[in-house]
Design a protein around this motif. Structure first.
Motif, mmCIF file in Angstrom:
data_model
loop_
_atom_site.group_PDB
_atom_site.id
_atom_site.type_symbol
_atom_site.label_atom_id
_atom_site.label_comp_id
_atom_site.label_asym_id
_atom_site.label_seq_id
_atom_site.Cartn_x
_atom_site.Cartn_y
_atom_site.Cartn_z
ATOM 1 N N ASN A 196 -4.366 0.130 16.110
ATOM 2 C CA ASN A 196 -4.204 -0.102 14.671
ATOM 3 C C ASN A 196 -2.801 0.327 14.260
ATOM 4 O OD1 ASN A 196 -6.807 -1.122 14.258
ATOM 5 N ND2 ASN A 196 -7.676 0.931 14.046
ATOM 6 N N ASN A 197 -1.849 -0.548 14.561
ATOM 7 C CA ASN A 197 -0.424 -0.237 14.427
ATOM 8 C C ASN A 197 0.189 -0.737 13.120
ATOM 9 O OD1 ASN A 197 2.548 -0.004 15.637
ATOM 10 N ND2 ASN A 197 2.267 -2.103 14.916
ATOM 11 N N ALA A 198 -0.283 -1.839 12.598
ATOM 12 C CA ALA A 198 0.393 -2.487 11.466
ATOM 13 C C ALA A 198 0.487 -1.560 10.263
ATOM 14 C CB ALA A 198 -0.347 -3.765 11.080
ATOM 15 N N GLY A 199 1.587 -1.698 9.535
ATOM 16 C CA GLY A 199 1.760 -0.894 8.339
ATOM 17 C C GLY A 199 2.737 -1.549 7.395
ATOM 18 N N VAL A 200 2.672 -1.134 6.147
ATOM 19 C CA VAL A 200 3.591 -1.645 5.140
ATOM 20 C C VAL A 200 4.115 -0.475 4.324
ATOM 21 C CG1 VAL A 200 1.750 -2.072 3.452
ATOM 22 C CG2 VAL A 200 3.893 -3.332 3.264
ATOM 23 N N VAL A 201 5.387 -0.546 3.975
ATOM 24 C CA VAL A 201 6.015 0.421 3.073
ATOM 25 C C VAL A 201 6.592 -0.356 1.905
ATOM 26 C CG1 VAL A 201 7.897 2.065 2.756
ATOM 27 C CG2 VAL A 201 6.599 2.087 4.865
ATOM 28 N N LEU A 202 6.263 0.053 0.693
ATOM 29 C CA LEU A 202 6.773 -0.612 -0.502
ATOM 30 C C LEU A 202 7.916 0.184 -1.106
ATOM 31 C CD1 LEU A 202 3.460 -1.703 -2.257
ATOM 32 C CD2 LEU A 202 4.873 -3.004 -0.652
ATOM 33 N N LEU A 203 8.794 -0.528 -1.777
ATOM 34 C CA LEU A 203 9.902 0.075 -2.500
ATOM 35 C C LEU A 203 9.788 -0.252 -3.981
ATOM 36 C CD1 LEU A 203 12.852 -0.834 -0.107
ATOM 37 C CD2 LEU A 203 11.743 1.378 -0.332
ATOM 38 N N GLY A 204 10.443 0.534 -4.798
ATOM 39 C CA GLY A 204 10.504 0.222 -6.216
ATOM 40 C C GLY A 204 9.323 0.743 -6.997
ATOM 41 N N PRO A 205 9.403 0.631 -8.332
ATOM 42 C CA PRO A 205 8.391 1.234 -9.203
ATOM 43 C C PRO A 205 7.128 0.399 -9.399
ATOM 44 C CG PRO A 205 10.111 0.234 -10.520
ATOM 45 C CD PRO A 205 10.534 0.069 -9.086
ATOM 46 N N ARG A 206 7.164 -0.866 -8.972
ATOM 47 C CA ARG A 206 6.031 -1.741 -9.283
ATOM 48 C C ARG A 206 4.880 -1.513 -8.305
ATOM 49 N NH1 ARG A 206 4.287 -7.142 -8.142
ATOM 50 N NH2 ARG A 206 6.036 -7.466 -6.708
ATOM 51 N N ARG A 207 3.711 -1.248 -8.862
ATOM 52 C CA ARG A 207 2.510 -1.086 -8.047
ATOM 53 C C ARG A 207 1.978 -2.465 -7.675
ATOM 54 N NH1 ARG A 207 -2.901 -1.192 -9.272
ATOM 55 N NH2 ARG A 207 -4.301 0.034 -7.942
ATOM 56 N N ARG A 208 1.761 -2.677 -6.389
ATOM 57 C CA ARG A 208 1.265 -3.967 -5.909
ATOM 58 C C ARG A 208 -0.137 -3.794 -5.345
ATOM 59 N NH1 ARG A 208 5.643 -6.272 -1.911
ATOM 60 N NH2 ARG A 208 4.050 -7.899 -1.764
ATOM 61 N N THR A 209 -0.928 -4.843 -5.428
ATOM 62 C CA THR A 209 -2.310 -4.776 -4.977
ATOM 63 C C THR A 209 -2.601 -5.842 -3.925
ATOM 64 O OG1 THR A 209 -3.029 -6.197 -6.807
ATOM 65 C CG2 THR A 209 -3.151 -3.805 -7.149
ATOM 66 N N SER A 210 -3.658 -5.593 -3.167
ATOM 67 C CA SER A 210 -4.089 -6.508 -2.122
ATOM 68 C C SER A 210 -4.921 -7.636 -2.717
ATOM 69 C CB SER A 210 -4.921 -5.744 -1.090
ATOM 70 O OG SER A 210 -6.170 -5.380 -1.668
ATOM 71 N N ALA A 211 -5.335 -8.545 -1.850
ATOM 72 C CA ALA A 211 -6.191 -9.650 -2.295
ATOM 73 C C ALA A 211 -7.489 -9.148 -2.896
ATOM 74 C CB ALA A 211 -6.482 -10.575 -1.111
ATOM 75 N N ASP A 212 -7.899 -7.942 -2.518
ATOM 76 C CA ASP A 212 -9.157 -7.372 -3.005
ATOM 77 C C ASP A 212 -8.950 -6.393 -4.158
ATOM 78 O OD1 ASP A 212 -10.920 -8.504 -0.774
ATOM 79 O OD2 ASP A 212 -9.367 -7.452 0.345
ATOM 80 N N GLY A 213 -7.702 -6.283 -4.636
ATOM 81 C CA GLY A 213 -7.422 -5.440 -5.785
ATOM 82 C C GLY A 213 -7.114 -3.991 -5.469
ATOM 83 N N PHE A 214 -6.903 -3.658 -4.202
ATOM 84 C CA PHE A 214 -6.588 -2.287 -3.807
ATOM 85 C C PHE A 214 -5.066 -2.092 -3.774
ATOM 86 C CE2 PHE A 214 -10.489 -3.117 -1.016
ATOM 87 C CZ PHE A 214 -11.367 -2.721 -2.013
ATOM 88 N N GLU A 215 -4.626 -0.835 -3.970
ATOM 89 C CA GLU A 215 -3.205 -0.540 -3.807
ATOM 90 C C GLU A 215 -2.791 -1.012 -2.420
ATOM 91 O OE1 GLU A 215 0.390 0.999 -2.705
ATOM 92 O OE2 GLU A 215 -1.368 1.962 -1.805
ATOM 93 N N LEU A 216 -1.674 -1.738 -2.357
ATOM 94 C CA LEU A 216 -1.373 -2.521 -1.161
ATOM 95 C C LEU A 216 -1.173 -1.683 0.095
ATOM 96 C CD1 LEU A 216 -0.957 -5.371 -0.102
ATOM 97 C CD2 LEU A 216 1.472 -5.160 -0.670
ATOM 98 N N GLN A 217 -0.513 -0.537 -0.022
ATOM 99 C CA GLN A 217 -0.282 0.279 1.172
ATOM 100 C C GLN A 217 -1.574 0.902 1.679
ATOM 101 O OE1 GLN A 217 4.055 2.137 0.861
ATOM 102 N NE2 GLN A 217 2.970 2.315 -1.075
ATOM 103 N N PHE A 218 -2.395 1.390 0.771
ATOM 104 C CA PHE A 218 -3.689 1.960 1.154
ATOM 105 C C PHE A 218 -4.569 0.875 1.781
ATOM 106 C CE2 PHE A 218 -7.772 4.038 0.738
ATOM 107 C CZ PHE A 218 -7.479 5.383 0.851
ATOM 108 N N ALA A 219 -4.528 -0.324 1.203
ATOM 109 C CA ALA A 219 -5.335 -1.437 1.715
ATOM 110 C C ALA A 219 -4.911 -1.840 3.118
ATOM 111 C CB ALA A 219 -5.225 -2.628 0.769
#
Length: 302
Positions: free
Chosen positions: A94-117
């Motif tokens: 389980n290697n994949a990961g994402v890091v977000l930049l900037g102040p905007r909170r982004r969500t996944s297709a299911d409505g979860f915070e994108l990095q946590f998702a």
């Protein structure tokens, strides 16, 4: 494990491995080394064109399959097809990961915070959906990729999706703490259930990928210095991948072990056993996070 290198990976012929996020960085090195030592490697990637390009660079037996960890529908579809095509799965990285930049909170297709998702919930669901296939293999392992940023992170169970006071870099640290907690709680539950699957953890220290320096930008003055130093502070990706390759393949590895670099506060160097934060190792927090992940993903196991 002194001086351990990828050349010491045992023969992997006859083994099937899934590596998420295998088209670049740590995932690509991991997939490359597993294939070089004989494994059939499934490159589980969001962008299949990038995955196919990566597969052409790998000398070995590979296949590319689409997997978007930020979509539970995609996770379910991937797992359903893989479970049929590969009834026994020896290794899940389980290697994949994402890091977000900037102040905007982004969500996944299911409505979860994108990095946590992406970093935790998608892998939680994927592991559960492939558990029977893992259990059917000989000496199977699950490797979850942690981060040294987990050591000072904290979870807010009243706001797991970080809807209040959002900070992207802090959310990344939380997602990696959650991933670490998940890997340890998975180990406890596998042992309790008597399943012969080892759940192991690894982190790459500060490695020259597009994720690690950004993950340090919120660590106060020290983190800013580390992030700015960039290439001077990081180690090559081939070295950064060694802890997860060790966790995935080395003889004698036990469930619940955590590997990382030995040098300079676990930022670089040879592979060694790494230190967990007290919060990551707390079984009560593990149980609470597991219950939340079950509820959020709808995937129930163990």
């Amino acid at each position: 494990m002194t001086g351990w290198t990828a050349d010491r990976i045992p023969d992997q012929h006859g083994r099937v491995a899934v590596v998420t996020g295998a088209n670049s960085g740590l995932g690509l090195v991991t997939a490359t080394e597993l294939a070089r030592h004989g494994a059939h490697v499934v490159l589980a990637v969001r962008n299949t064109a990038a995955g196919e390009q990566a597969a052409r660079r790998i000398d070995g037996d590979t296949e590319v399959r689409e997997l978007d960890l930020a979509s539970l529908e995609s996770v379910r579809a991937f797992a359903a097809k893989l479970a049929v095509d590969h009834p026994a799965l020896d290794l899940l990285v389980n290697n994949a990961g994402v890091v977000l930049l900037g102040p905007r909170r982004r969500t996944s297709a299911d409505g979860f915070e994108l990095q946590f998702a992406t970093n935790m919930l998608g892998h939680f669901a994927l592991t559960g959906l492939l558990l029977d296939n893992l259990a059917a293999a000989r000496e199977p392992r699950v490797v979850n990729l942690s981060s040294i940023t987990h050591k000072t992170a904290d979870l807010d169970f009243d706001d797991l999706m970080f809807e209040r006071g959002y900070r992207a870099a802090t959310a990344y640290g939380r997602s990696k703490l959650a991933t670490t907690i998940f890997g340890l709680e998975l180990d406890r539950r596998l042992r309790s259930a008597g399943l012969p699957i080892a759940s192991v953890l690894a982190h790459p220290g500060l490695t020259r990928t597009n994720l690690t320096p950004r993950a340090w930008e919120h660590r106060g003055r020290l983190g800013l210095v580390v992030a700015r130093l960039g290439l001077l502070a990081t180690q090559p990706v081939e070295r950064g991948a060694l802890p997860q390759l060790y966790a995935a393949t080395a003889a004698g590895v036990q469930g619940g072990q955590f590997f990382g670099p030995a040098g300079l506060a676990e930022t670089r160097g040879r592979v060694t056993e790494a230190r967990l934060s007290p919060k990551a190792a707390d079984p009560a927090i593990g149980r609470r996070l597991w219950a939340a992940a079950r509820r959020l993903t709808g995937v129930e196991y163990l």
